[in-house]
Design an enzyme around this catalytic site. Sequence first.
Site, mmCIF file in Angstrom:
data_model
loop_
_atom_site.group_PDB
_atom_site.id
_atom_site.type_symbol
_atom_site.label_atom_id
_atom_site.label_comp_id
_atom_site.label_asym_id
_atom_site.label_seq_id
_atom_site.Cartn_x
_atom_site.Cartn_y
_atom_site.Cartn_z
ATOM 1 N N GLY A 1 37.477 66.275 75.611
ATOM 2 C CA GLY A 1 38.768 66.539 76.255
ATOM 3 C C GLY A 1 39.883 66.662 75.233
ATOM 4 O O GLY A 1 39.870 65.969 74.220
ATOM 5 N N ARG B 1 46.366 69.383 61.238
ATOM 6 C CA ARG B 1 47.307 69.691 60.139
ATOM 7 C C ARG B 1 47.142 68.690 58.982
ATOM 8 O O ARG B 1 47.095 69.072 57.808
ATOM 9 C CB ARG B 1 48.733 69.632 60.687
ATOM 10 C CG ARG B 1 49.822 69.714 59.645
ATOM 11 C CD ARG B 1 51.176 69.645 60.347
ATOM 12 N NE ARG B 1 52.297 69.639 59.431
ATOM 13 C CZ ARG B 1 52.847 68.534 58.937
ATOM 14 N NH1 ARG B 1 52.347 67.350 59.257
ATOM 15 N NH2 ARG B 1 53.890 68.619 58.126
ATOM 16 N N ARG C 1 32.698 71.659 75.483
ATOM 17 C CA ARG C 1 31.524 70.785 75.574
ATOM 18 C C ARG C 1 30.325 71.686 75.307
ATOM 19 O O ARG C 1 30.322 72.846 75.707
ATOM 20 C CB ARG C 1 31.474 70.100 76.935
ATOM 21 C CG ARG C 1 32.691 69.187 77.119
ATOM 22 C CD ARG C 1 32.517 68.133 78.173
ATOM 23 N NE ARG C 1 33.392 66.990 77.906
ATOM 24 C CZ ARG C 1 34.652 66.881 78.364
ATOM 25 N NH1 ARG C 1 35.178 67.827 79.106
ATOM 26 N NH2 ARG C 1 35.378 65.823 78.073
ATOM 27 N N ASP D 1 34.039 59.413 72.431
ATOM 28 C CA ASP D 1 32.776 58.784 72.010
ATOM 29 C C ASP D 1 31.583 59.749 72.058
ATOM 30 O O ASP D 1 30.684 59.658 71.222
ATOM 31 C CB ASP D 1 32.498 57.493 72.774
ATOM 32 C CG ASP D 1 32.658 57.647 74.271
ATOM 33 O OD1 ASP D 1 32.897 58.788 74.729
ATOM 34 O OD2 ASP D 1 32.530 56.635 74.988
ATOM 35 N N THR E 1 41.811 61.010 72.414
ATOM 36 C CA THR E 1 41.668 61.010 73.875
ATOM 37 C C THR E 1 42.840 60.247 74.466
ATOM 38 O O THR E 1 43.258 59.233 73.901
ATOM 39 C CB THR E 1 40.337 60.362 74.329
ATOM 40 O OG1 THR E 1 40.452 60.037 75.727
ATOM 41 C CG2 THR E 1 39.996 59.095 73.588
ATOM 42 N N ASP F 1 42.729 58.533 77.041
ATOM 43 C CA ASP F 1 42.230 57.409 77.848
ATOM 44 C C ASP F 1 42.307 56.042 77.161
ATOM 45 O O ASP F 1 42.231 55.019 77.824
ATOM 46 C CB ASP F 1 40.771 57.662 78.261
ATOM 47 C CG ASP F 1 40.620 58.952 79.052
ATOM 48 O OD1 ASP F 1 41.570 59.308 79.766
ATOM 49 O OD2 ASP F 1 39.558 59.607 78.950
ATOM 50 N N ASP G 1 40.021 54.613 75.540
ATOM 51 C CA ASP G 1 38.793 53.912 75.932
ATOM 52 C C ASP G 1 37.806 53.731 74.780
ATOM 53 O O ASP G 1 36.624 53.503 75.005
ATOM 54 C CB ASP G 1 38.105 54.672 77.091
ATOM 55 C CG ASP G 1 37.756 56.106 76.718
ATOM 56 O OD1 ASP G 1 38.202 56.590 75.656
ATOM 57 O OD2 ASP G 1 37.032 56.757 77.502
ATOM 58 N N GLY H 1 42.384 58.099 82.895
ATOM 59 C CA GLY H 1 41.896 56.998 82.068
ATOM 60 C C GLY H 1 40.381 56.817 82.125
ATOM 61 O O GLY H 1 39.836 55.921 81.513
ATOM 62 N N ARG H 2 39.718 57.663 82.908
ATOM 63 C CA ARG H 2 38.260 57.510 83.150
ATOM 64 C C ARG H 2 37.963 56.047 83.509
ATOM 65 O O ARG H 2 38.620 55.494 84.362
ATOM 66 C CB ARG H 2 37.463 57.997 81.949
ATOM 67 C CG ARG H 2 37.632 59.508 81.734
ATOM 68 C CD ARG H 2 36.473 60.109 81.008
ATOM 69 N NE ARG H 2 36.427 59.675 79.620
ATOM 70 C CZ ARG H 2 35.540 60.117 78.749
ATOM 71 N NH1 ARG H 2 34.614 60.975 79.118
ATOM 72 N NH2 ARG H 2 35.554 59.695 77.510
HETATM 73 P P1 ADP Z 1 34.139 63.154 74.498
HETATM 74 O O1 ADP Z 1 34.007 63.412 73.043
HETATM 75 O O2 ADP Z 1 35.548 63.376 74.987
HETATM 76 O O3 ADP Z 1 33.564 61.813 74.902
HETATM 77 P P2 ADP Z 1 31.780 64.524 75.634
HETATM 78 O O4 ADP Z 1 31.090 63.264 75.980
HETATM 79 O O5 ADP Z 1 31.794 65.612 76.635
HETATM 80 O O6 ADP Z 1 33.331 64.304 75.270
HETATM 81 O O7 ADP Z 1 31.134 65.079 74.278
HETATM 82 C C1 ADP Z 1 31.616 66.254 73.678
HETATM 83 C C2 ADP Z 1 30.473 66.999 73.025
HETATM 84 O O8 ADP Z 1 29.883 66.167 72.001
HETATM 85 C C3 ADP Z 1 29.315 67.358 73.929
HETATM 86 O O9 ADP Z 1 29.530 68.523 74.677
HETATM 87 C C4 ADP Z 1 28.191 67.570 72.922
HETATM 88 O O10 ADP Z 1 28.293 68.824 72.293
HETATM 89 C C5 ADP Z 1 28.486 66.470 71.897
HETATM 90 N N1 ADP Z 1 27.670 65.276 72.225
HETATM 91 C C6 ADP Z 1 27.917 64.334 73.158
HETATM 92 N N2 ADP Z 1 26.931 63.416 73.214
HETATM 93 C C7 ADP Z 1 26.007 63.792 72.288
HETATM 94 C C8 ADP Z 1 24.745 63.269 71.850
HETATM 95 N N3 ADP Z 1 24.227 62.157 72.376
HETATM 96 N N4 ADP Z 1 24.094 63.933 70.876
HETATM 97 C C9 ADP Z 1 24.613 65.047 70.322
HETATM 98 N N5 ADP Z 1 25.787 65.594 70.692
HETATM 99 C C10 ADP Z 1 26.493 64.984 71.651
#
Ligand code: ADP
Length: 319
Positions: A11, A21, A72, A103, A125, A127, A129, A170-171
């Site tokens: 996100g 930057r 994603r 995460d 993020t 959130d 979190d 905030g999930r």
């Molecule tokens: P955020 O980073 O906000 O938590 P996501 O959980 O959607 O968002 O993760 C973003 C992207 O990171 C995913 O679309 C994927 O490409 C990569 N990713 C997430 N989890 C894994 C994983 N266990 N192994 C490899 N890549 C991952």
Amino acid sequence: MKRIGVLTSGGDAPGMNAAIRAVVRAGIYRGVEVFGIYHGYKGLITGNIKKLEVSDVGDIVQRGGTILYTARCEEFKTEEGRAIAIEQLKKFGIEGLVVIGGDGSFMGGVKLTQLGFPTIGIPGTIDNDIPETDFTLGFDTALNTIIDAIDKIRDTATSHERRFIIEVMGRGCGDLAMWAGLADGAETIMIPEKKEDIDTIVERLNRGLQRGKKHNIIIVAEGVGSANDVAEAIKARANMDTRVTVLGHVQRGGAPTAFDRVLASRMGSKAVELLLTGEKGKMIAIQNNKIVAHDILDLLTKKHEFNNDLFQLAKELSI
Ligand code: ADP
């Protein structure tokens, strides 16, 4: 290390541009070339990669969103996807990567590190979190957006003597709701970390009514459920009319606050410094106003610490 890359993933959050930057300029300042990877891990697989110069990141410190776009990418979760990504990185001669995201994005970064490719994460993020950091990039800006909105809603709540239920993002984390509630004097804060049943909330509303209180602000973290459901539950128990506002994606946008810009600058610069000193698999964090780094694998086994003192204070002040 002569070439590093930077990407934003998951996100978007205000302050990501300021972090990009900082990575680009801190890198160039230290004599390395910096490459922007577009659309998160998707761009790493497709080779959507471009060298960034000092001027490419001019006039973005104040902008929300991310100039590198974010996405994603399911393919990156597969071994084959990551092998292609590594090939692309080799093709461009990139030897280290800064990942700005949440995460999930860090998990992706860790997988690259395990394949021998150094990665450093920056928590981006709204959130808040992420464990082991007091703040994530974008949290402060989103908080200020929420407060601005609630201030306006409060004018109507007071003028019409109404109860307003406001749903914030905030999930699974209640920080945005809790901080906004404290900053805005909300009468009730509903967060996933400290669940209260509707009867307790209705009792509080009734007590308020009895002592002549005619308006109320109830903040609901999305992790608790929907504000519309809360409104219905209150109506069913107390026949009280409420108005619902779901703030939605306005919380994700807008110019980052000074706090987020400074945090992004400090974290971006630290990420480059760590990569250049041979560190990997770490996330940059802020703790007690110091910029520090934590092992991502270790971090992903933990939960963001809930600030009980702040929650108690908010309760105390909203009697
Ligand atoms: P955020 O980073 O906000 O938590 P996501 O959980 O959607 O968002 O993760 C973003 C992207 O990171 C995913 O679309 C994927 O490409 C990569 N990713 C997430 N989890 C894994 C994983 N266990 N192994 C490899 N890549 C991952």
